[in-house]
Motif scaffolding. Structure first.
Motif, PDB file in Angstrom:
ATOM      1  N   PRO A  62     -73.429  58.450 -27.985  1.00  0.00           N
ATOM      2  CA  PRO A  62     -72.907  59.303 -26.899  1.00  0.00           C
ATOM      3  C   PRO A  62     -72.395  58.543 -25.676  1.00  0.00           C
ATOM      4  N   ARG A  63     -72.651  57.254 -25.557  1.00  0.00           N
ATOM      5  CA  ARG A  63     -72.137  56.525 -24.395  1.00  0.00           C
ATOM      6  C   ARG A  63     -70.863  55.751 -24.723  1.00  0.00           C
ATOM      7  N   ASN A  64     -70.398  55.849 -25.974  1.00  0.00           N
ATOM      8  CA  ASN A  64     -69.178  55.154 -26.385  1.00  0.00           C
ATOM      9  C   ASN A  64     -67.963  56.060 -26.239  1.00  0.00           C
ATOM     10  N   PRO A  65     -66.824  55.528 -25.780  1.00  0.00           N
ATOM     11  CA  PRO A  65     -65.619  56.362 -25.579  1.00  0.00           C
ATOM     12  C   PRO A  65     -65.090  57.002 -26.856  1.00  0.00           C
ATOM     13  N   ASP A  66     -65.356  56.380 -28.033  1.00  0.00           N
ATOM     14  CA  ASP A  66     -64.845  56.927 -29.293  1.00  0.00           C
ATOM     15  C   ASP A  66     -65.828  57.889 -29.956  1.00  0.00           C
ATOM     16  N   PHE A  67     -66.816  58.359 -29.193  1.00  0.00           N
ATOM     17  CA  PHE A  67     -67.773  59.327 -29.733  1.00  0.00           C
ATOM     18  C   PHE A  67     -67.041  60.615 -30.108  1.00  0.00           C
ATOM     19  N   TYR A  68     -67.546  61.299 -31.134  1.00  0.00           N
ATOM     20  CA  TYR A  68     -66.855  62.473 -31.687  1.00  0.00           C
ATOM     21  C   TYR A  68     -66.605  63.537 -30.632  1.00  0.00           C
ATOM     22  N   THR A  69     -67.543  63.797 -29.765  1.00  0.00           N
ATOM     23  CA  THR A  69     -67.401  64.857 -28.764  1.00  0.00           C
ATOM     24  C   THR A  69     -66.244  64.579 -27.820  1.00  0.00           C
ATOM     25  N   TYR A  70     -66.123  63.339 -27.358  1.00  0.00           N
ATOM     26  CA  TYR A  70     -65.031  62.995 -26.442  1.00  0.00           C
ATOM     27  C   TYR A  70     -63.686  63.124 -27.142  1.00  0.00           C
ATOM     28  N   ARG A  71     -63.611  62.689 -28.390  1.00  0.00           N
ATOM     29  CA  ARG A  71     -62.351  62.810 -29.134  1.00  0.00           C
ATOM     30  C   ARG A  71     -62.004  64.268 -29.393  1.00  0.00           C
ATOM     31  N   LEU A  72     -63.028  65.095 -29.632  1.00  0.00           N
ATOM     32  CA  LEU A  72     -62.787  66.520 -29.863  1.00  0.00           C
ATOM     33  C   LEU A  72     -62.209  67.179 -28.620  1.00  0.00           C
ATOM     34  N   PHE A  73     -62.787  66.915 -27.457  1.00  0.00           N
ATOM     35  CA  PHE A  73     -62.303  67.524 -26.222  1.00  0.00           C
ATOM     36  C   PHE A  73     -60.909  67.008 -25.868  1.00  0.00           C
ATOM     37  N   CYS A  74     -60.644  65.737 -26.113  1.00  0.00           N
ATOM     38  CA  CYS A  74     -59.322  65.177 -25.817  1.00  0.00           C
ATOM     39  C   CYS A  74     -58.243  65.774 -26.712  1.00  0.00           C
ATOM     40  N   SER A  75     -58.644  66.243 -27.911  1.00  0.00           N
ATOM     41  CA  SER A  75     -57.662  66.848 -28.811  1.00  0.00           C
ATOM     42  C   SER A  75     -57.178  68.199 -28.296  1.00  0.00           C
ATOM     43  N   PHE A  76     -57.898  68.805 -27.341  1.00  0.00           N
ATOM     44  CA  PHE A  76     -57.498  70.081 -26.766  1.00  0.00           C
ATOM     45  C   PHE A  76     -56.484  69.924 -25.634  1.00  0.00           C
ATOM     46  N   GLU A  78     -55.000  67.093 -22.163  1.00  0.00           N
ATOM     47  CA  GLU A  78     -55.428  66.150 -21.135  1.00  0.00           C
ATOM     48  C   GLU A  78     -56.433  66.767 -20.159  1.00  0.00           C
ATOM     49  N   MET A  79     -56.292  68.055 -19.877  1.00  0.00           N
ATOM     50  CA  MET A  79     -57.211  68.695 -18.939  1.00  0.00           C
ATOM     51  C   MET A  79     -58.640  68.740 -19.480  1.00  0.00           C
ATOM     52  N   MET A  80     -58.782  68.771 -20.800  1.00  0.00           N
ATOM     53  CA  MET A  80     -60.102  68.825 -21.420  1.00  0.00           C
ATOM     54  C   MET A  80     -60.624  67.441 -21.791  1.00  0.00           C
ATOM     55  N   CYS A  81     -59.777  66.423 -21.661  1.00  0.00           N
ATOM     56  CA  CYS A  81     -60.157  65.078 -22.080  1.00  0.00           C
ATOM     57  C   CYS A  81     -61.174  64.494 -21.089  1.00  0.00           C
ATOM     58  N   ILE A  82     -62.328  64.117 -21.598  1.00  0.00           N
ATOM     59  CA  ILE A  82     -63.410  63.582 -20.776  1.00  0.00           C
ATOM     60  C   ILE A  82     -63.761  62.189 -21.274  1.00  0.00           C
ATOM     61  N   GLN A  83     -63.825  61.243 -20.372  1.00  0.00           N
ATOM     62  CA  GLN A  83     -64.219  59.890 -20.706  1.00  0.00           C
ATOM     63  C   GLN A  83     -65.610  59.603 -20.143  1.00  0.00           C
ATOM     64  N   PRO A  84     -66.477  58.991 -20.957  1.00  0.00           N
ATOM     65  CA  PRO A  84     -67.845  58.751 -20.494  1.00  0.00           C
ATOM     66  C   PRO A  84     -67.902  57.681 -19.401  1.00  0.00           C
ATOM     67  N   PRO A 239     -70.011  67.496 -16.677  1.00  0.00           N
ATOM     68  CA  PRO A 239     -69.549  66.651 -15.583  1.00  0.00           C
ATOM     69  C   PRO A 239     -68.261  67.125 -14.944  1.00  0.00           C
ATOM     70  N   SER A 240     -67.386  67.748 -15.718  1.00  0.00           N
ATOM     71  CA  SER A 240     -66.121  68.211 -15.162  1.00  0.00           C
ATOM     72  C   SER A 240     -66.287  69.622 -14.618  1.00  0.00           C
ATOM     73  N   PRO A 241     -65.571  69.978 -13.549  1.00  0.00           N
ATOM     74  CA  PRO A 241     -65.769  71.280 -12.916  1.00  0.00           C
ATOM     75  C   PRO A 241     -65.050  72.444 -13.592  1.00  0.00           C
ATOM     76  N   ASP A 242     -64.311  72.203 -14.704  1.00  0.00           N
ATOM     77  CA  ASP A 242     -63.544  73.287 -15.297  1.00  0.00           C
ATOM     78  C   ASP A 242     -64.461  74.260 -16.018  1.00  0.00           C
ATOM     79  N   VAL A 243     -64.016  75.520 -16.048  1.00  0.00           N
ATOM     80  CA  VAL A 243     -64.816  76.602 -16.613  1.00  0.00           C
ATOM     81  C   VAL A 243     -64.883  76.516 -18.129  1.00  0.00           C
ATOM     82  N   VAL A 244     -63.816  76.004 -18.759  1.00  0.00           N
ATOM     83  CA  VAL A 244     -63.744  75.987 -20.222  1.00  0.00           C
ATOM     84  C   VAL A 244     -64.880  75.159 -20.821  1.00  0.00           C
ATOM     85  N   SER A 245     -65.075  73.948 -20.323  1.00  0.00           N
ATOM     86  CA  SER A 245     -66.129  73.090 -20.869  1.00  0.00           C
ATOM     87  C   SER A 245     -67.511  73.676 -20.605  1.00  0.00           C
TER      88      SER A 245
END
Length: 298
Positions: A62-76, A78-84, A239-245
């Motif tokens: 979970p602390r690596n940038p290529d973790f599945y969750t981060y890649r999943l959110f980035c696929s939605f 740029e607004m959903m893309c989160i980097q650890p 961590p991000s203030p958007d409502v979607v996440s």
């Protein structure tokens, strides 16, 4: 005839189990615990020898940038893309690496062996139940195991990445986040195991309603408070203030709460039908007894 014989056999088995002495029950429980511990120890031993994969891929994933969750959110987008948040894990104690290796192996052994451990626990308490209670709790091992594993995976893939990024990136004066290995593992356990237990809420709701401790009306009346608590937890862990996440985190928890209400309502309605049927039968008996007394008098 076959069905009647099965019912008779189950009742006889229940009576035999209830006639067991206290020490015989303790002996049976001891063997259930021993078999469960052997299963946990066996899996923990296997995990212990998979050190590189366990720590590099699973524990520190979970602390690596290529973790599945981060890649999943980035696929939605740029607004959903989160980097650890980048941070280093350090050790201060000489034996910390070794003791942490052992504790992580045991924890993963317990998680993987949970279905078997719960099955051994269920085998111990099942003979003490009546046939109708066994029938109503059929499939409880499979359901509990699936819910626990789903909760652990949800905590690992969704809560842990957001929480770690938020905590590591929290700014306070000129401090730098360099957590110890032991601290990192403790937080990972806190983000996964309790969530697995929280996902058992429908099962807990089933048994508490069955015992008469809980009613669906209680859960429905507390729905507003539950929604507020769920939204607060999602807002803190995102961590991000958007409502979607935030909604992505809050939605499964709310669905779980509604499922608990549905389970409680179903059990409650079934109990009410049984109570009404028993009351109707009692009234019929009283009526028949009253008519018999009148006939005797006349």
């Amino acid at each position: 005839m076959a069905l009647d014989q099965v019912d008779v056999d189950e009742i006889v088995e229940v009576k035999v189990e209830k006639e067991m002495s206290f020490f015989e029950h303790l002996e049976a429980l001891r063997w259930h615990i021993i078999r469960a511990l052997i299963a946990v120890a066996s899996i923990a031993t296997f995990v212990f020898f998979q050190k590189d994969f366990v720590f590099k891929t699973i524990v520190f994933g979970p602390r690596n940038p290529d973790f599945y969750t981060y890649r999943l959110f980035c696929s939605f987008g740029e607004m959903m893309c989160i980097q650890p948040t980048r941070f280093e894990v350090i050790t201060r104690d000489l034996a910390e690496k070794f003791t942490t290796h052992i504790s992580v192996s045991i924890i993963l052994g317990l998680i993987v062996a949970f279905p078997y451990v719960f099955w051994e626990f269920w085998r111990f308490i099942k003979p003490g139940l009546y046939p109708n209670e066994r029938k109503s709790a059929r499939g409880v091992v499979l359901i509990c195991s699936l819910l626990f594993i789903m909760g652990v995976l949800f905590g690992y893939y969704f809560i842990a990445p957001f929480a770690l990024s938020f905590l590591a990136g929290y700014e306070l004066a000129d401090t730098l986040a360099t957590p110890t290995l032991n601290s990192y593992i403790n937080y990972m356990v806190m983000f996964t195991l309790p969530v697995g237990l929280i996902f058992e809420m429908p099962v807990v709701s089933f048994f508490l309603t069955k015992a008469g401790v809980l009613a669906p009306q209680m859960l429905r009346s507390g729905r507003r408070y539950a929604i507020v608590i769920i939204l607060i937890v999602a807002a803190v862990l995102t961590p991000s203030p958007d409502v979607v996440s935030q909604m992505i985190l809050a939605t499964p928890l709310y669905i779980l709460f509604e499922l608990s209400i549905a389970v409680s309502a179903r059990v409650w309605n079934a109990k009410q039908k049984i109570i009404l049927a028993e009351e109707a039968e009692l009234l019929m008996r009283e009526k028949a007894l009253l008519e018999r007394n009148i006939e005797d008098i006349t």
